[in-house]
Design a protein around this motif. Structure first.
Motif, PDB file in Angstrom:
ATOM      1  N   GLY A  69      33.787  47.495  40.599  1.00 52.57           N
ATOM      2  CA  GLY A  69      32.763  48.599  40.963  1.00 52.57           C
ATOM      3  C   GLY A  69      33.373  49.550  41.668  1.00 52.57           C
ATOM      4  N   ASN A  70      32.960  50.916  42.381  1.00 55.51           N
ATOM      5  CA  ASN A  70      33.535  52.272  42.088  1.00 55.51           C
ATOM      6  C   ASN A  70      34.433  51.991  43.512  1.00 55.51           C
ATOM      7  OD1 ASN A  70      31.426  51.172  44.730  1.00 55.51           O
ATOM      8  ND2 ASN A  70      30.555  52.759  44.574  1.00 55.51           N
ATOM      9  N   GLN A  71      35.247  50.597  44.048  1.00 54.00           N
ATOM     10  CA  GLN A  71      35.980  50.922  44.898  1.00 54.00           C
ATOM     11  C   GLN A  71      37.964  49.765  44.532  1.00 54.00           C
ATOM     12  OE1 GLN A  71      34.711  48.318  48.275  1.00 54.00           O
ATOM     13  NE2 GLN A  71      35.003  46.735  47.165  1.00 54.00           N
ATOM     14  N   TRP A  72      38.375  50.490  44.744  1.00 59.69           N
ATOM     15  CA  TRP A  72      39.799  49.792  44.215  1.00 59.69           C
ATOM     16  C   TRP A  72      39.705  48.291  45.731  1.00 59.69           C
ATOM     17  CZ3 TRP A  72      42.694  50.830  40.674  1.00 59.69           C
ATOM     18  CH2 TRP A  72      42.644  51.989  39.539  1.00 59.69           C
ATOM     19  N   VAL A  73      40.181  47.658  45.028  1.00 62.46           N
ATOM     20  CA  VAL A  73      40.577  46.361  46.316  1.00 62.46           C
ATOM     21  C   VAL A  73      41.912  45.603  45.808  1.00 62.46           C
ATOM     22  CG1 VAL A  73      38.005  46.284  45.792  1.00 62.46           C
ATOM     23  CG2 VAL A  73      39.763  44.991  44.091  1.00 62.46           C
ATOM     24  N   LEU A  74      42.906  45.405  47.149  1.00 58.49           N
ATOM     25  CA  LEU A  74      43.775  44.945  46.874  1.00 58.49           C
ATOM     26  C   LEU A  74      43.885  43.787  45.888  1.00 58.49           C
ATOM     27  CD1 LEU A  74      45.696  44.462  50.255  1.00 58.49           C
ATOM     28  CD2 LEU A  74      45.928  46.078  48.585  1.00 58.49           C
ATOM     29  N   GLY A  75      45.242  43.232  44.829  1.00 55.75           N
ATOM     30  CA  GLY A  75      44.938  42.294  44.863  1.00 55.75           C
ATOM     31  C   GLY A  75      43.824  42.674  42.754  1.00 55.75           C
ATOM     32  N   ASP A  76      44.702  40.660  42.252  1.00 55.90           N
ATOM     33  CA  ASP A  76      43.530  40.810  40.931  1.00 55.90           C
ATOM     34  C   ASP A  76      42.471  40.825  41.292  1.00 55.90           C
ATOM     35  OD1 ASP A  76      42.780  40.691  38.138  1.00 55.90           O
ATOM     36  OD2 ASP A  76      44.704  39.352  37.649  1.00 55.90           O
ATOM     37  N   ALA A  77      41.295  41.971  40.842  1.00 53.98           N
ATOM     38  CA  ALA A  77      39.664  41.474  41.155  1.00 53.98           C
ATOM     39  C   ALA A  77      39.491  39.985  40.143  1.00 53.98           C
ATOM     40  CB  ALA A  77      39.092  43.287  40.963  1.00 53.98           C
ATOM     41  N   THR A  78      39.946  39.979  39.422  1.00 53.15           N
ATOM     42  CA  THR A  78      39.541  39.272  37.929  1.00 53.15           C
ATOM     43  C   THR A  78      39.663  37.232  38.704  1.00 53.15           C
ATOM     44  OG1 THR A  78      41.214  39.202  36.810  1.00 53.15           O
ATOM     45  CG2 THR A  78      39.896  40.687  36.536  1.00 53.15           C
ATOM     46  N   CYS A  79      40.249  37.462  39.521  1.00 52.68           N
ATOM     47  CA  CYS A  79      40.566  36.305  40.334  1.00 52.68           C
ATOM     48  C   CYS A  79      39.165  35.750  41.138  1.00 52.68           C
ATOM     49  CB  CYS A  79      41.892  36.285  41.053  1.00 52.68           C
ATOM     50  SG  CYS A  79      42.348  34.771  41.740  1.00 52.68           S
ATOM     51  N   ARG A  80      39.233  34.024  41.130  1.00 51.15           N
ATOM     52  CA  ARG A  80      38.059  33.767  41.560  1.00 51.15           C
ATOM     53  C   ARG A  80      38.484  34.018  43.114  1.00 51.15           C
ATOM     54  NH1 ARG A  80      36.761  27.223  42.699  1.00 51.15           N
ATOM     55  NH2 ARG A  80      35.496  27.765  43.953  1.00 51.15           N
ATOM     56  N   PHE A  81      39.341  33.761  43.744  1.00 57.12           N
ATOM     57  CA  PHE A  81      40.006  33.791  45.324  1.00 57.12           C
ATOM     58  C   PHE A  81      39.940  35.031  45.435  1.00 57.12           C
ATOM     59  CE2 PHE A  81      41.216  29.589  43.670  1.00 57.12           C
ATOM     60  CZ  PHE A  81      40.404  29.192  44.607  1.00 57.12           C
ATOM     61  N   ASN A  82      39.682  36.257  44.769  1.00 57.49           N
ATOM     62  CA  ASN A  82      39.927  37.487  45.709  1.00 57.49           C
ATOM     63  C   ASN A  82      38.946  38.170  45.887  1.00 57.49           C
ATOM     64  OD1 ASN A  82      39.782  40.883  45.316  1.00 57.49           O
ATOM     65  ND2 ASN A  82      41.841  40.269  44.662  1.00 57.49           N
ATOM     66  N   ALA A  83      38.987  39.019  47.356  1.00 60.06           N
ATOM     67  CA  ALA A  83      38.699  38.603  48.975  1.00 60.06           C
ATOM     68  C   ALA A  83      37.597  40.102  48.542  1.00 60.06           C
ATOM     69  CB  ALA A  83      39.441  39.309  50.008  1.00 60.06           C
ATOM     70  N   HIS A  84      38.047  41.262  47.098  1.00 55.94           N
ATOM     71  CA  HIS A  84      37.466  42.056  46.954  1.00 55.94           C
ATOM     72  C   HIS A  84      37.017  43.006  48.034  1.00 55.94           C
ATOM     73  CE1 HIS A  84      36.063  40.892  43.203  1.00 55.94           C
ATOM     74  NE2 HIS A  84      35.747  39.511  43.273  1.00 55.94           N
ATOM     75  N   SER A  85      38.335  43.278  48.957  1.00 54.72           N
ATOM     76  CA  SER A  85      38.484  44.075  50.028  1.00 54.72           C
ATOM     77  C   SER A  85      39.676  45.219  49.748  1.00 54.72           C
ATOM     78  CB  SER A  85      38.541  42.969  50.982  1.00 54.72           C
ATOM     79  OG  SER A  85      39.337  43.822  52.229  1.00 54.72           O
ATOM     80  N   GLU A  86      39.699  46.443  51.072  1.00 49.57           N
ATOM     81  CA  GLU A  86      41.286  47.327  50.609  1.00 49.57           C
ATOM     82  C   GLU A  86      42.110  46.074  51.618  1.00 49.57           C
ATOM     83  OE1 GLU A  86      38.565  50.811  51.904  1.00 49.57           O
ATOM     84  OE2 GLU A  86      38.646  50.988  49.243  1.00 49.57           O
ATOM     85  N   LEU A  87      41.544  45.446  52.031  1.00 47.65           N
ATOM     86  CA  LEU A  87      42.802  45.260  53.519  1.00 47.65           C
ATOM     87  C   LEU A  87      42.984  43.981  53.028  1.00 47.65           C
ATOM     88  CD1 LEU A  87      40.276  46.322  56.107  1.00 47.65           C
ATOM     89  CD2 LEU A  87      42.277  47.520  55.274  1.00 47.65           C
ATOM     90  N   VAL A  88      42.079  43.294  52.449  1.00 49.74           N
ATOM     91  CA  VAL A  88      42.645  41.550  52.348  1.00 49.74           C
ATOM     92  C   VAL A  88      43.094  40.908  50.486  1.00 49.74           C
ATOM     93  CG1 VAL A  88      42.510  38.721  53.215  1.00 49.74           C
ATOM     94  CG2 VAL A  88      41.952  40.348  54.887  1.00 49.74           C
ATOM     95  N   ARG A  89      44.198  40.854  50.589  1.00 45.23           N
ATOM     96  CA  ARG A  89      44.268  40.430  49.094  1.00 45.23           C
ATOM     97  C   ARG A  89      43.193  39.183  48.916  1.00 45.23           C
ATOM     98  NH1 ARG A  89      49.339  40.354  48.257  1.00 45.23           N
ATOM     99  NH2 ARG A  89      49.098  42.575  47.289  1.00 45.23           N
ATOM    100  N   CYS A  90      43.709  38.113  49.604  1.00 45.87           N
ATOM    101  CA  CYS A  90      42.797  36.999  49.148  1.00 45.87           C
ATOM    102  C   CYS A  90      43.051  35.613  50.384  1.00 45.87           C
ATOM    103  CB  CYS A  90      42.780  35.955  48.295  1.00 45.87           C
ATOM    104  SG  CYS A  90      44.779  34.987  47.645  1.00 45.87           S
ATOM    105  N   ALA A  91      42.601  34.694  50.026  1.00 45.01           N
ATOM    106  CA  ALA A  91      42.833  33.433  51.404  1.00 45.01           C
ATOM    107  C   ALA A  91      43.826  32.707  51.025  1.00 45.01           C
ATOM    108  CB  ALA A  91      41.808  32.907  51.188  1.00 45.01           C
TER     109      ALA A  91
END
Length: 115
Positions: A69-91
Motif C-alpha cells: 500500500g502506502n507503507q514499507w513493511v519488513l520482509g516479503d509482503a507477498t507472503c501469507r504469514f507477513n505481519a505487514h508491519s514496520e517492526l515485525v516480519r512474520c510469526a
C-alpha cells in the motif's frame, strides 16, 4: 533503553519525537524505535512532560523491506504469514530472512483490504 534489557544507552536531545518504526542514529549506531513511553511530573498543580523513554533495538543490515500500500513493511509482503508491519516480519520466521523460508506461501497483494 535497549530492548530486552534495562540497559540505558544515553540521553538524546529531543529535536523531534521519534515514532515507533522510525530509525534514530545514536553514537554511530542506528536503532529501530520499538516503543515510546512518556513520563510526567506533577508540579504547580498540573502534570508536565518530564521525560520520553524510547525502547530501541539495533538495526540489523540488510533490512528486507517491501512496499505494501502506502507503507514499507519488513520482509516479503507477498507472503501469507507477513505481519505487514514496520517492526515485525512474520510469526513463523521473525528473525528472517524471507528468502528461502520453508513456510513461504505467496498471496495476491490487496493493500486496500488487508487479510
Amino acid at each position: 533503553m535497549l530492548s530486552g534489557s534495562n540497559h540505558r544507552l544515553g540521553y538524546l536531545p529531543s529535536d523531534r519525537l521519534a515514532q515507533p518504526g522510525s530509525y534514530i542514529d545514536f553514537e554511530g549506531q542506528t536503532y529501530t524505535v520499538l516503543e515510546r513511553r512518556h513520563r510526567y511530573r506533577f508540579r504547580a498543580g498540573r502534570y508536565q512532560l518530564a521525560q520520553v523513554v524510547l525502547q530501541v533495538q539495533p538495526l540489523q543490515f540488510p533490512v528486507e523491506r517491501s512496499q505494501w500500500g502506502n507503507q514499507w513493511v519488513l520482509g516479503d509482503a507477498t507472503c501469507r504469514f507477513n505481519a505487514h508491519s514496520e517492526l515485525v516480519r512474520c510469526a513463523v520466521n521473525p528473525a528472517g530472512p524471507c528468502e528461502g523460508c520453508h513456510a513461504y506461501e505467496a498471496v495476491a497483494l490487496n493493500p486496500v483490504c488487508p487479510r
